[in-house]
Design a protein around this motif. Structure first.
Motif, PDB file in Angstrom:
ATOM      1  N   GLY B 109      -3.147  13.821  39.011  1.00 31.67           N
ATOM      2  CA  GLY B 109      -3.236  13.252  37.672  1.00 31.67           C
ATOM      3  C   GLY B 109      -2.079  12.317  37.359  1.00 31.67           C
ATOM      4  O   GLY B 109      -0.933  12.622  37.649  1.00 31.67           O
ATOM      5  N   GLY B 110      -2.382  11.169  36.777  1.00 29.33           N
ATOM      6  CA  GLY B 110      -1.365  10.217  36.372  1.00 29.33           C
ATOM      7  C   GLY B 110      -1.650   9.774  34.965  1.00 29.33           C
ATOM      8  O   GLY B 110      -2.547  10.330  34.326  1.00 29.33           O
ATOM      9  N   PRO B 111      -0.993   8.781  34.401  1.00 25.09           N
ATOM     10  CA  PRO B 111       0.052   7.958  35.027  1.00 25.09           C
ATOM     11  C   PRO B 111       1.396   8.690  35.120  1.00 25.09           C
ATOM     12  O   PRO B 111       1.506   9.819  34.648  1.00 25.09           O
ATOM     13  N   SER B 112       2.358   8.022  35.719  1.00 21.77           N
ATOM     14  CA  SER B 112       3.710   8.550  35.906  1.00 21.77           C
ATOM     15  C   SER B 112       3.660   9.903  36.615  1.00 21.77           C
ATOM     16  O   SER B 112       2.842  10.107  37.483  1.00 21.77           O
ATOM     17  N   THR B 113       4.512  10.828  36.234  1.00 21.20           N
ATOM     18  CA  THR B 113       4.535  12.123  36.916  1.00 21.20           C
ATOM     19  C   THR B 113       3.253  12.886  36.649  1.00 21.20           C
ATOM     20  O   THR B 113       2.780  13.662  37.473  1.00 21.20           O
ATOM     21  N   GLY B 114       2.659  12.656  35.487  1.00 25.29           N
ATOM     22  CA  GLY B 114       1.308  13.120  35.187  1.00 25.29           C
ATOM     23  C   GLY B 114       1.074  14.595  35.393  1.00 25.29           C
ATOM     24  O   GLY B 114       1.796  15.433  34.860  1.00 25.29           O
ATOM     25  N   LEU B 115       0.062  14.916  36.190  1.00 24.47           N
ATOM     26  CA  LEU B 115      -0.306  16.294  36.497  1.00 24.47           C
ATOM     27  C   LEU B 115      -0.211  16.472  38.011  1.00 24.47           C
ATOM     28  O   LEU B 115      -1.201  16.330  38.723  1.00 24.47           O
ATOM     29  N   PRO B 116       0.998  16.790  38.494  1.00 23.30           N
ATOM     30  CA  PRO B 116       1.212  16.751  39.952  1.00 23.30           C
ATOM     31  C   PRO B 116       0.324  17.686  40.755  1.00 23.30           C
ATOM     32  O   PRO B 116       0.026  17.400  41.907  1.00 23.30           O
ATOM     33  N   THR B 117      -0.094  18.812  40.164  1.00 22.27           N
ATOM     34  CA  THR B 117      -0.866  19.782  40.951  1.00 22.27           C
ATOM     35  C   THR B 117      -2.350  19.752  40.598  1.00 22.27           C
ATOM     36  O   THR B 117      -3.112  20.587  41.061  1.00 22.27           O
ATOM     37  N   LYS B 118      -2.746  18.781  39.754  1.00 23.49           N
ATOM     38  CA  LYS B 118      -4.144  18.744  39.304  1.00 23.49           C
ATOM     39  C   LYS B 118      -4.858  17.524  39.870  1.00 23.49           C
ATOM     40  O   LYS B 118      -4.246  16.532  40.236  1.00 23.49           O
ATOM     41  N   VAL B 119      -6.182  17.601  39.825  1.00 23.93           N
ATOM     42  CA  VAL B 119      -6.981  16.565  40.473  1.00 23.93           C
ATOM     43  C   VAL B 119      -7.205  15.348  39.573  1.00 23.93           C
ATOM     44  O   VAL B 119      -7.205  15.457  38.343  1.00 23.93           O
ATOM     45  N   SER B 120      -7.374  14.209  40.210  1.00 24.04           N
ATOM     46  CA  SER B 120      -7.764  12.972  39.533  1.00 24.04           C
ATOM     47  C   SER B 120      -8.277  12.010  40.596  1.00 24.04           C
ATOM     48  O   SER B 120      -8.080  12.223  41.801  1.00 24.04           O
ATOM     49  N   GLN B 121      -8.965  10.975  40.152  1.00 25.79           N
ATOM     50  CA  GLN B 121      -9.323   9.877  41.049  1.00 25.79           C
ATOM     51  C   GLN B 121      -8.850   8.568  40.402  1.00 25.79           C
ATOM     52  O   GLN B 121      -9.525   7.554  40.443  1.00 25.79           O
ATOM     53  N   GLY B 122      -7.663   8.630  39.823  1.00 27.05           N
ATOM     54  CA  GLY B 122      -7.164   7.530  39.001  1.00 27.05           C
ATOM     55  C   GLY B 122      -6.517   6.387  39.770  1.00 27.05           C
ATOM     56  O   GLY B 122      -6.071   5.418  39.154  1.00 27.05           O
TER      57      GLY B 122
END
Lengths: 267, 382
Positions: B109-122
């Motif tokens: 997960g983003g932007p930036s540090t965002g959600l480091p352990t979570k999923v995204s396709q950003g």
């Protein structure tokens, strides 16, 4: 071989300004390599961005002109992949110690067998004379119109503290010792640092009203002394030149080979 | 077969595939959720005499693999979000200098540090346009470990074929999920070896003069041919130039060698598309939920299908248009604000028919999420 055998004549004339010290360094670098008897195909020269970086294009080695500040990171990849190759990395003072400062520290810490030549002209020349981490307090630059308020790095102390096993300093005035120092640095197994003070009459010279290239060379003659000179005790502002560090220490690629042997045995 | 059946994370499957493809050099820096790739390669590469190095940062890792690749080794780095941002300048350098390498980015997960352990396709658009300047790029993805293995090997093959960095754009769910993987026998998946020049020592070698088919035979650093590599616009010797004709020729070459081979590079999977009135388009882990929905709807007789993209860049516009031209609804299922949605809208004849089913909160998009959105799209109410 003659010196010109190492130069890609097709790519002459070079882009350096009249009076620039970089050509003197290129000349001595080639003489050092010739003196060592190295084959051209054994040498990989990696550079970053700036006036200094153009040296790689002019010389007939495997040459890699990369991105600003990262030459040592590219060189580390080449060296670890092919440890038998000789890696020479000429860099400018901004290239090596501002944008590339962290790579410089870590290459020294690894003691990887690369020769780093820092062409220290105390300014960003290619972009038109901005102050660098080596400009010096009170100096004038296009981004320091009221005078630079930063102290400079001491490259020798920095390299030493970070773990470089060969550290030397010379100038474009002292051409004989420059060639010998480069030769020894390349021969040295481990991370070698050679700082060469080199004149930029076009920007540093003009901005700081220190005269032309000859005046700047005379400055190096009058304001540097060999390590341990009595003159330094009388005038601490004088800059010492010579070899400051010369140590035999574990080299990174050799240590990696030991790791491979341990891994092949199953840990 | 028993020996080759393993139960692994996606990141581990990526390592198995890279080794299968002949990986010789890896440089990396710790970052979640891709770190397992570096950890495992620090164990496995030395066992086969390969080179592993943990560099001082993400930028240095990218630079190191380019240097290593120039000596002839198949090279890779792995990262995620912030690290992928840091690598972008050097990725552009590899594009410009045409150095084959593989860059794995496990999206979080983003932007930036965002959600480091979570999923995204950003980071789909970042893979396409992250580095500055006009350029073409190859980016691949996969939705399960068996496909991930094949796609990773394919990434090395495409990198060597087209002399370009190839981005493997996985996501946190794929990277960390465990499922079975059957490691193929050696030779089962063909491997592309680098095309090397046949020009002999002493003869003028032109490192940047493409053959008629657009390919450029390489010469390893340390070999008999000494040449210049630069990120500046360069001529056929690799020497800097600002000649407009040469600059135009190089720009066209860099673009055409990839965009001119969209069909060859396109990898996709089709499920029940023949008579589909509703076409879902998805990729990566989101495609697992999309397939689940499609299979359930098919069981109930609804004419729904799935187009699962494995090649994201160059975007296979022609294939997407063709698969969508009979559909009443096209629904793009992805975990971002609609990055592939934009490409699908550009590709189809009637962009008004294209809808988005997404999740952007770090939670994996479930079949229920997709079903709820489909009810709205298909006019059946919430």
């Amino acid at each position: 071989m003659a010196v010109m055998d190492y130069v890609r004549e097709r790519f002459m004339p070079h882009i350096w300004c009249p009076g620039c010290g970089h050509g003197t360094i290129m000349n001595n670098l080639v003489r050092a390599i010739e003196s060592l008897g190295l084959k051209k195909s054994e040498i990989v020269m990696v550079t970053g961005i700036g006036c200094s970086s153009r040296i790689s294009g002019y010389l007939d080695f495997h040459t890699l002109h990369t991105i600003h500040g990262r030459a040592l990171a590219f060189a580390t990849g080449v060296k670890l992949a092919r440890p038998e190759l000789t890696l020479i990395v000429p860099m400018g003072d901004g290239d090596a110690l501002a944008i590339g400062g962290n790579h410089f520290l870590h290459a020294a810490r690894r003691n990887i067998d690369i020769t780093a030549i820092i062409m220290n002209n105390s300014i960003y020349g290619m972009t038109g004379g901005q102050f660098s981490p080596l400009s010096g307090y009170g100096k004038t630059a296009t981004t320091a119109p009221y005078g630079n308020i930063y102290e400079s790095f001491d490259i020798v102390q920095l390299a030493k503290a970070a773990g470089a096993s060969f550290v030397g300093r010379t100038t474009t005035y002292h051409v004989t010792s420059m060639m010998e120092m480069i030769e020894e640095a390349i021969r040295h197994k481990g991370f070698s640092v050679v700082e060469i003070l080199t004149q930029c009459p076009t920007y540093f010279g003009r901005k700081n009203k220190v005269g032309d290239a000859v005046d700047m060379l005379n400055y190096y003659k009058d304001h540097t002394v060999p390590i341990g000179s009595d003159k330094k005790k009388e005038n601490p502002a004088l800059i010492e030149r010579g070899v400051f560090v010369r140590e035999e220490r574990a080299e990174y690629c050799e240590e990696y080979e030991k790791t491979v042997k341990r891994a092949e045995k199953g840990g | 077969m028993g020996d080759h059946l393993i139960f692994v994370q996606g990141n581990e499957a990526c390592v198995e595939a890279a080794l299968y493809a002949g990986l010789g050099f890896f440089a990396g820096y710790p970052i979640t959720p891709s770190t397992e790739i570096a950890e495992l390669l620090s164990l496995r590469l030395p066992q086969r005499g390969g080179k592993f190095i943990q560099m001082e940062d993400e930028i240095a890792s990218m630079c190191a693999i380019i240097g290593a690749s120039l000596t002839g080794l198949k090279s890779m780095t792995a990262t995620s979000g912030p690290g992928f941002s840091l690598k972008q300048e050097a990725i552009g350098y590899a594009i410009m200098t045409e150095v084959p390498c593989v860059v794995v980015s496990v999206m979080r997960g983003g932007p930036s540090t965002g959600l480091p352990t979570k999923v995204s396709q950003g980071d789909v658009m970042q893979a396409r346009w992250g580095t500055h300047g006009d350029h073409a790029v190859i980016a691949l993805t996969a939705s399960n470990h068996q496909d991930l293995f094949a796609i990773t090997v394919e990434a090395f093959n495409l990198a060597e074929t087209y002399r370009t960095p190839v981005i493997l754009l996985f996501d946190e769910v794929i990277g960390h999920m465990r499922e079975k993987l059957i490691v193929p026998e050696p030779g089962e998946i063909p491997l592309v070896q680098r095309l090397r020049t046949s020009v002999r020592e002493g003869t003028d070698y032109h490192p940047y003069l493409p053959r008629e088919d657009g390919r450029l035979p390489m010469s390893d650093f340390g070999g008999v041919h000494r040449y210049n590599v630069t990120g500046l616009m360069h001529d056929m010797w690799g020497f800097p130039t600002d000649n407009p004709q040469v600059a135009y020729g190089l720009m066209r070459h860099l673009f055409d060698k990839i965009e001119g081979h969209v069909t060859e590079i396109a990898r996709m999977k089709e499920f029940f598309l023949d008579d589909a009135e509703t076409v879902l388009i998805s990729y990566g882990s989101a495609a697992r939920s999309a397939l689940h929905v499609v299979e359930n709807r098919r069981a109930r007789g609804e004419r729904m299908g799935l187009l699962e993209l494995q090649t994201l860049w160059p975007f296979p516009s022609g294939a997407v248009r063709e698969r969508c031209n009979q559909a009443k609804f096209v629904v793009v299922v992805e975990m971002n604000m609609g990055q592939i949605l934009l490409e699908v809208k550009k590709a189809v004849d009637d962009p008004e028919r294209v809808f988005l089913a997404n999740r952007i909160d770090g939670t994996f998009i479930s079949p229920t999420d997709i079903r709820n959105i489909l009810r709205v799209i298909q006019g059946k109410g919430v």
